[in-house]
Design a protein around this motif. Structure first.
Motif, PDB file in Angstrom:
ATOM      1  N   MET A   1       0.861  -1.196   0.123  1.00 16.02           N
ATOM      2  CA  MET A   1       0.009   0.113   0.037  1.00 16.02           C
ATOM      3  C   MET A   1       0.807   1.186  -0.109  1.00 16.02           C
ATOM      4  O   MET A   1       0.568   2.403  -0.710  1.00 16.02           O
ATOM      5  N   MET A   2       1.973   1.160   0.738  1.00 14.98           N
ATOM      6  CA  MET A   2       2.914   2.365   0.718  1.00 14.98           C
ATOM      7  C   MET A   2       3.557   2.568  -0.664  1.00 14.98           C
ATOM      8  O   MET A   2       3.995   3.759  -1.207  1.00 14.98           O
ATOM      9  N   HIS A   3       4.135   1.242  -1.325  1.00 19.07           N
ATOM     10  CA  HIS A   3       4.498   1.628  -2.523  1.00 19.07           C
ATOM     11  C   HIS A   3       3.525   2.150  -3.526  1.00 19.07           C
ATOM     12  O   HIS A   3       4.049   3.013  -4.217  1.00 19.07           O
ATOM     13  N   LEU A   4       2.264   1.713  -3.498  1.00 15.53           N
ATOM     14  CA  LEU A   4       1.564   2.246  -4.389  1.00 15.53           C
ATOM     15  C   LEU A   4       1.114   3.933  -4.368  1.00 15.53           C
ATOM     16  O   LEU A   4       0.989   4.774  -5.138  1.00 15.53           O
ATOM     17  N   LEU A   5       1.100   4.391  -2.886  1.00 16.84           N
ATOM     18  CA  LEU A   5       1.172   5.488  -2.524  1.00 16.84           C
ATOM     19  C   LEU A   5       2.285   6.536  -3.161  1.00 16.84           C
ATOM     20  O   LEU A   5       2.087   7.387  -3.609  1.00 16.84           O
ATOM     21  N   LYS A   6       3.364   5.943  -2.559  1.00 17.10           N
ATOM     22  CA  LYS A   6       4.490   6.809  -2.984  1.00 17.10           C
ATOM     23  C   LYS A   6       5.095   6.700  -4.387  1.00 17.10           C
ATOM     24  O   LYS A   6       5.486   7.800  -4.903  1.00 17.10           O
ATOM     25  N   GLU A   7       5.129   5.442  -4.963  1.00 15.57           N
ATOM     26  CA  GLU A   7       5.476   5.586  -6.323  1.00 15.57           C
ATOM     27  C   GLU A   7       4.728   5.831  -7.402  1.00 15.57           C
ATOM     28  O   GLU A   7       4.927   6.276  -8.546  1.00 15.57           O
ATOM     29  N   HIS A   8       3.261   5.734  -7.120  1.00 15.73           N
ATOM     30  CA  HIS A   8       2.244   5.668  -8.115  1.00 15.73           C
ATOM     31  C   HIS A   8       1.200   6.890  -7.819  1.00 15.73           C
ATOM     32  O   HIS A   8       0.082   6.988  -8.435  1.00 15.73           O
ATOM     33  N   ARG A   9       1.489   7.319  -6.431  1.00 15.81           N
ATOM     34  CA  ARG A   9       0.237   8.261  -6.142  1.00 15.81           C
ATOM     35  C   ARG A   9      -1.084   7.655  -5.891  1.00 15.81           C
ATOM     36  O   ARG A   9      -2.084   8.340  -6.388  1.00 15.81           O
ATOM     37  N   LEU A  10      -1.338   6.353  -5.690  1.00 18.01           N
ATOM     38  CA  LEU A  10      -2.602   5.738  -5.649  1.00 18.01           C
ATOM     39  C   LEU A  10      -3.083   5.239  -4.156  1.00 18.01           C
ATOM     40  O   LEU A  10      -2.058   4.667  -3.551  1.00 18.01           O
ATOM     41  N   THR A  11      -4.044   5.637  -3.682  1.00 19.11           N
ATOM     42  CA  THR A  11      -4.448   5.174  -2.441  1.00 19.11           C
ATOM     43  C   THR A  11      -5.257   4.038  -2.589  1.00 19.11           C
ATOM     44  O   THR A  11      -5.468   3.476  -3.692  1.00 19.11           O
TER      45      THR A  11
END
Length: 238
Positions: A1-11
């Motif tokens: 979830m943190m990878h999606l948020l930081k790398e792709h700006r996806l919650t």
């Protein structure tokens, strides 16, 4: 979830398995009052433990929600907004799982690459059925669609096998019937002498008295298909 948020700006919002060691023991403890919730906050991520029953807890995590707000529309259940938001977005997954379990195009396998491949086939068949119904603007039975889809995928292979002379004629006859083509005329006995089978290789030098009812070429028992004289030509039994 943190990878999606930081790398792709996806919650993202989802449930968490209870065997994860990072979950505090207090969040896993049962015996809580039904409808109660426990929240845990960290930078950019929220953890919630919701008790729908006294002997059950549901763990959810979200990078979209950052408060302990309760959804008032759930009444006495007092569900957190994280839970209600997750329930509103997971309906498609449940429908796909139900359709895949009801009528699937695969079989069970212990090999994980095959399991993944069969899962892709199931989802592709479901999507194809949705597109098919949308294009025709009408509904159809899923079982009939899967059957016609499978047969259409086999057409090219059936056409190739139908032209191969090393395939027994009874199999080629079945292929013709499967594809809706006219069946090959039945074979009858000739009153003449033995002749070499036209479908066998010359090196076999196989002799026969049977001939085709239409073109009169000689055929051995391997390539011959018989039918009753009272039946129409081509209605052969296998």
């Amino acid at each position: 979830m943190m990878h999606l948020l930081k790398e792709h700006r996806l919650t993202s919002v989802g449930t968490v398995r209870k065997n994860k060691q990072c979950i505090p023991p207090a969040f896993l403890k049962t015996g809580k009052q039904p409808g109660s919730s426990m929240f845990g906050f960290q930078k950019d991520i929220t953890l919630v433990s919701y008790a729908p029953k006294s002997n059950k807890v549901v763990i959810a995590m979200s990078t979209l929600h950052h408060d302990d707000k309760i959804d008032e529309s759930t009444g006495d259940k007092n569900k957190p907004e994280i839970i209600t938001f997750y329930n509103s977005t997971k309906a498609g997954v449940d429908v796909v799982d139900k359709l895949s379990a009801t009528y699937n195009v695969s079989r069970n396998s212990k090999r994980w690459p095959m399991t993944i491949f069969y899962g892709i086939l199931n989802m592709a068949a479901i999507n194809a059925n949705i597109i098919y119904q949308s294009n025709l603007d009408k509904s159809s039975k899923r079982t009939e669609f899967l059957r016609s889809l499978g047969l259409s995928l086999l057409n090219k292979h059936l056409q190739l096998r139908q032209t191969q002379k090393n395939i027994p004629s009874n199999i080629r006859q079945r292929i013709s019937g499967q594809m809706g083509e006219p069946l090959r005329p039945a074979v009858e006995n000739s009153s003449g002498r033995y002749a070499r089978c036209a479908d066998c290789p010359r090196k076999k030098d196989r002799k026969t008295k049977h001939v085709c009812a239409t073109c009169r070429k000689s055929l051995c028992l391997e390539h011959a298909i018989f039918s009753c004289k009272n039946c129409a030509v081509g209605e052969a039994s296998y």
